[in-house]
Design an enzyme around this catalytic site. Structure first.
Site, PDB file in Angstrom:
ATOM      1  N   ARG A   1      33.340 -21.026  -9.511  1.00 59.61           N
ATOM      2  CA  ARG A   1      33.853 -20.545  -8.223  1.00 59.61           C
ATOM      3  C   ARG A   1      35.160 -21.228  -7.828  1.00 59.61           C
ATOM      4  O   ARG A   1      35.991 -20.624  -7.157  1.00 59.61           O
ATOM      5  CB  ARG A   1      32.803 -20.752  -7.131  1.00 59.61           C
ATOM      6  CG  ARG A   1      31.734 -19.677  -7.172  1.00 59.61           C
ATOM      7  CD  ARG A   1      30.733 -19.866  -6.071  1.00 59.61           C
ATOM      8  NE  ARG A   1      29.887 -18.685  -5.947  1.00 59.61           N
ATOM      9  CZ  ARG A   1      28.653 -18.713  -5.470  1.00 59.61           C
ATOM     10  NH1 ARG A   1      28.119 -19.850  -5.071  1.00 59.61           N
ATOM     11  NH2 ARG A   1      27.959 -17.599  -5.380  1.00 59.61           N
TER      12      ARG A   1
ATOM     13  N   LYS B   1      12.520 -11.498  -7.886  1.00 59.97           N
ATOM     14  CA  LYS B   1      11.729 -10.720  -6.934  1.00 59.97           C
ATOM     15  C   LYS B   1      12.224  -9.292  -6.751  1.00 59.97           C
ATOM     16  O   LYS B   1      13.403  -9.061  -6.528  1.00 59.97           O
ATOM     17  CB  LYS B   1      11.732 -11.422  -5.576  1.00 59.97           C
ATOM     18  CG  LYS B   1      10.865 -12.659  -5.568  1.00 59.97           C
ATOM     19  CD  LYS B   1      11.211 -13.580  -4.425  1.00 59.97           C
ATOM     20  CE  LYS B   1      10.818 -12.999  -3.084  1.00 59.97           C
ATOM     21  NZ  LYS B   1      11.380 -13.825  -1.983  1.00 59.97           N
TER      22      LYS B   1
ATOM     23  N   GLY C   1      24.292 -14.856  -8.737  1.00 55.04           N
ATOM     24  CA  GLY C   1      24.568 -16.246  -9.092  1.00 55.04           C
ATOM     25  C   GLY C   1      23.888 -16.661 -10.388  1.00 55.04           C
ATOM     26  O   GLY C   1      24.522 -17.248 -11.273  1.00 55.04           O
TER      27      GLY C   1
ATOM     28  N   GLY D   1      24.814 -12.153  -3.114  1.00 46.47           N
ATOM     29  CA  GLY D   1      24.358 -11.474  -1.905  1.00 46.47           C
ATOM     30  C   GLY D   1      25.355 -10.447  -1.404  1.00 46.47           C
ATOM     31  O   GLY D   1      24.981  -9.338  -1.020  1.00 46.47           O
TER      32      GLY D   1
HETATM   33  P1  ADP Z   1      20.587 -13.461  -9.454  1.00 43.71           P
HETATM   34  O1  ADP Z   1      20.889 -14.809  -8.839  1.00 43.71           O
HETATM   35  O2  ADP Z   1      21.410 -13.181 -10.666  1.00 43.71           O
HETATM   36  O3  ADP Z   1      20.649 -12.349  -8.431  1.00 43.71           O
HETATM   37  P2  ADP Z   1      17.745 -13.813  -9.133  1.00 43.71           P
HETATM   38  O4  ADP Z   1      18.014 -14.942  -8.194  1.00 43.71           O
HETATM   39  O5  ADP Z   1      17.187 -12.563  -8.585  1.00 43.71           O
HETATM   40  O6  ADP Z   1      19.059 -13.476  -9.976  1.00 43.71           O
HETATM   41  O7  ADP Z   1      16.707 -14.280 -10.250  1.00 43.71           O
HETATM   42  C1  ADP Z   1      16.962 -15.334 -11.136  1.00 43.71           C
HETATM   43  C2  ADP Z   1      15.704 -16.029 -11.542  1.00 43.71           C
HETATM   44  O8  ADP Z   1      14.724 -15.114 -11.972  1.00 43.71           O
HETATM   45  C3  ADP Z   1      15.917 -16.997 -12.674  1.00 43.71           C
HETATM   46  O9  ADP Z   1      15.802 -18.315 -12.197  1.00 43.71           O
HETATM   47  C4  ADP Z   1      14.818 -16.649 -13.679  1.00 43.71           C
HETATM   48  O10 ADP Z   1      14.159 -17.791 -14.211  1.00 43.71           O
HETATM   49  C5  ADP Z   1      13.866 -15.831 -12.838  1.00 43.71           C
HETATM   50  N1  ADP Z   1      13.031 -14.939 -13.655  1.00 43.71           N
HETATM   51  C6  ADP Z   1      13.437 -14.031 -14.556  1.00 43.71           C
HETATM   52  N2  ADP Z   1      12.381 -13.447 -15.155  1.00 43.71           N
HETATM   53  C7  ADP Z   1      11.273 -13.994 -14.618  1.00 43.71           C
HETATM   54  C8  ADP Z   1       9.880 -13.813 -14.834  1.00 43.71           C
HETATM   55  N3  ADP Z   1       9.426 -12.946 -15.739  1.00 43.71           N
HETATM   56  N4  ADP Z   1       9.023 -14.564 -14.103  1.00 43.71           N
HETATM   57  C9  ADP Z   1       9.491 -15.434 -13.196  1.00 43.71           C
HETATM   58  N5  ADP Z   1      10.790 -15.655 -12.941  1.00 43.71           N
HETATM   59  C10 ADP Z   1      11.691 -14.937 -13.647  1.00 43.71           C
HETATM   60 MG    MG Z   2      19.664 -16.115  -7.614  1.00 39.06          MG
END
Ligand code: ADP
Ligand code: MG
Length: 403
Positions: free
Chosen positions: A39, A204, A360, A384
């Site tokens: 960043r 999620k 992120g 976000g």
């Molecule tokens: P981003 O920041 O790219 O938007 P998120 O914050 O939604 O992504 O999700 C990232 C997290 O999701 C990572 O820390 C990863 O470990 C977790 N993750 C991915 N697959 C699974 C899974 N099957 N079960 C639990 N956590 C998961």
């Molecule tokens: Mg995230």
């Protein structure tokens, strides 16, 4: 590049730049180490352009979530030092946000010099929900400058003093980074080149409902991986063992599957899953096992998409002309569960068209898995903010610049 013409000649002017310098740090103060300076690097072009044009650049930014008061753990001091290295020039640092230090540091700037103010969230006015409290702080910030440039894309979805209110008080312009991000988001939502493939993962499903909802009406294919898979699999009536499951989202997942079927949008769910009996933790050795997605054992939890699914996802990306990817396919932080994420990242690097990585953790995954950032069309700095844009929401920090 940012267009600062609306500000007139910036030479000799004090220009307040809202950057996003919210980087991950390791260690204890004062020996803090920046673990990913992405960043900061993304913020350099705007700051450099203004300094080269002779502006006196005052950078305002936040770090982490301090509770509206100074907290050494969230000091921007190490970040200002790193910015100086990247800019190749000294960067002055104010040890407060709008107090004596900020005032004297800004007064001491010569044309072309750069200063960073201490973490703007050390002041409770920054994030206050009380319009008057925010306005009072924005007045103080505005008094430090003659013009404002908004370049912190990661915060443009926030109605905060240094993002929103200050823009109402000074001649303002969009910085190069925000301009690039907004341009890419427009290309993802207005007349995207087809096939348009959206890949969603992460932890999620409830975080991403708005995006699924909006993009179902725009994309040709939706590939789903990560922790949200299990709510979709459960919605189809399958057992998901101890996998992440959001019981209260089953109906909505079912409705998305039905809508996709009726509108001809292809939703691809994994057919095989990498499972283990426990969530990976520091010491324990992982025991990954590949099982059919429809036969997840009761004692196991899904931690990555399997090899067959990874190949299917890569194939579904091969002819894409536009791709948006948000959310890792598995728990990529642990090597045993990183293959699915690696395969999707690899497939994105081969896309003949616009490939965008947002979020992120997704951006961090691409970097920690060793991919060359230049192989992607765009890696968004704001999770976000890009999600809210793709949900079809108005972003206050963008709207205020258009007024
Ligand atoms: P981003 O920041 O790219 O938007 P998120 O914050 O939604 O992504 O999700 C990232 C997290 O999701 C990572 O820390 C990863 O470990 C977790 N993750 C991915 N697959 C699974 C899974 N099957 N079960 C639990 N956590 C998961
Ligand atoms: Mg995230």
């Amino acid at each position: 590049m940012g267009d600062y013409s609306s500000l007139g000649d910036v030479a000799g002017k004090r220009v307040l730049v809202r950057s996003d310098l919210n980087v991950p740090l390791d260690g204890t103060p004062p020996a803090m180490r920046i673990t990913d300076d992405g960043r900061i690097r993304a913020s350099v072009p705007t700051i450099r352009a203004l300094a080269e044009a002779g502006a006196r650049v005052v950078v305002v930014a936040h770090l982490g979530r301090p509770k509206g008061a100074p907290d050494e753990r969230y000091s921007l001091r190490p970040v200002a030092a790193r910015l100086g290295e990247l800019l190749g020039q000294d960067v002055a640092f104010a040890s407060d946000t709008v107090g004596e230090s900020a005032q004297s540091v800004v007064a001491g700037l010569a044309d072309g010099q750069v200063a960073v103010l201490e973490n703007v969230r050390f002041n409770p006015g920054e994030t206050s929900k009380d319009d008057r409290e925010r306005a009072a702080f924005a007045d103080q910030l505005a008094s430090l400058a003659d013009a404002f440039v908004s370049d912190g894309f990661g915060v443009v979805h926030r109605k905060q003093a240094s993002v929103y209110d200050v823009a109402q008080r000074l001649p303002h312009a969009m910085g190069a980074l925000v301009a690039t991000e907004v341009d890419v988001l427009r290309r993802l939502t207005e007349d995207p080149a087809r096939p348009y493939v959206v890949v969603l993962g992460g932890s999620k499903v409830s975080d991403k409902l708005g995006v699924i909802d909006n993009l179902l009406g725009k994309a040709d294919r939706l590939l789903i991986g990560g922790g949200m898979v299990f709510t979709f699999l459960a919605a189809q009536g399958h057992e998901v063992g101890k996998s992440l499951l959001e019981q209260d989202q089953l109906d909505i997942c079912r409705s998305y599957l039905a809508r996709a079927a009726s509108t001809g949008v292809e939703i691809l769910l994994p057919t095989d899953i990498v499972v283990d009996t426990t969530f990976p933790s520091g010491e324990a050795t992982p025991h990954p096992r590949v099982v059919p997605a429809t036969q997840i054992p009761a004692d196991s939890l899904g931690l990555d998409i399997g090899p067959e699914s990874a190949a299917a996802f890569a194939a579904a990306l091969a002819d894409a002309r536009t791709v948006f990817w948000n959310g890792p396919m598995g728990v990529f932080e642990v090597d045993a569960f990183a293959d699915g994420t690696r395969a999707v990242a690899e497939a994105l690097t081969k896309v003949d068209g616009l490939s965008v990585v947002g979020g992120g953790d997704s951006a961090a995954a691409v970097r920690t898995l060793g991919f060359d950032e230049a192989a992607f069309g765009h890696i968004s700095t704001g999770g976000g903010a890009s999600l809210e844009y793709l949900e079809g929401k108005q972003l206050p920090g963008i709207q205020v610049l258009e007024d």
